[in-house]
Design a protein around this motif. Sequence first.
Motif, PDB file in Angstrom:
ATOM      1  N   THR A  41       7.754   0.551  -4.629  1.00 54.79           N
ATOM      2  CA  THR A  41       8.483  -0.668  -4.297  1.00 54.79           C
ATOM      3  C   THR A  41       7.520  -1.849  -4.370  1.00 54.79           C
ATOM      4  O   THR A  41       6.316  -1.691  -4.148  1.00 54.79           O
ATOM      5  N   ASP A  42       8.057  -2.996  -4.678  1.00 53.71           N
ATOM      6  CA  ASP A  42       7.247  -4.218  -4.716  1.00 53.71           C
ATOM      7  C   ASP A  42       6.047  -4.058  -5.652  1.00 53.71           C
ATOM      8  O   ASP A  42       4.901  -4.251  -5.258  1.00 53.71           O
ATOM      9  N   GLU A  44       4.206  -4.739  -9.629  1.00 55.35           N
ATOM     10  CA  GLU A  44       4.126  -5.723 -10.692  1.00 55.35           C
ATOM     11  C   GLU A  44       3.554  -5.056 -11.943  1.00 55.35           C
ATOM     12  O   GLU A  44       2.888  -4.034 -11.848  1.00 55.35           O
ATOM     13  N   SER A  68       0.863  -2.285  -7.326  1.00 53.29           N
ATOM     14  CA  SER A  68       1.669  -2.845  -6.255  1.00 53.29           C
ATOM     15  C   SER A  68       1.273  -4.299  -6.010  1.00 53.29           C
ATOM     16  O   SER A  68       0.105  -4.680  -6.146  1.00 53.29           O
ATOM     17  N   ALA A  69       2.266  -5.071  -5.700  1.00 55.07           N
ATOM     18  CA  ALA A  69       2.093  -6.517  -5.578  1.00 55.07           C
ATOM     19  C   ALA A  69       1.026  -6.841  -4.543  1.00 55.07           C
ATOM     20  O   ALA A  69       0.914  -6.180  -3.521  1.00 55.07           O
ATOM     21  N   ASP A  70       0.272  -7.841  -4.838  1.00 55.40           N
ATOM     22  CA  ASP A  70      -0.737  -8.390  -3.949  1.00 55.40           C
ATOM     23  C   ASP A  70      -1.901  -7.443  -3.717  1.00 55.40           C
ATOM     24  O   ASP A  70      -2.967  -7.664  -4.241  1.00 55.40           O
TER      25      ASP A  70
END
Length: 107
Positions: A41-42, A44, A68-70
């Motif tokens: 999930t989440d 990029e 994963s994002a961030d």
Amino acid sequence: MFSWLRRTAELFGAPRSGKWPRVRREHLAKNPACIACGRTTDVEVHHVQPFHERPELELDPSNLVTLSADHCHFVFGHCLNWATSNPRVREDAAAYRRRIDEVRSTN
Ligand SMILES: [Zn+2]
Ligand SMILES: [Zn+2]
């Protein structure tokens, strides 16, 4: 320098080909999990060879990885600086992933 702008461009695909949204979607369908932590999930899609240096690889599936994002994106993809990129992102993420599996299997 202007890393927020590049970050924004990366997130929203501002200067990108009109084909990018479809290529991104197809990449995520085949590669839904972060290559470092496994989260689905989440996430990029990160360009291993950055868009601003190798724009011809923008849509090349072999230049794309899921992160994963961030957190994983920032750490493994950009070495804690959005203005740089990590040419060894695949190896570094794989080593981290192996280590997580090792630790989990011994606990
Ligand atoms: Zn991750
Ligand atoms: Zn990236």
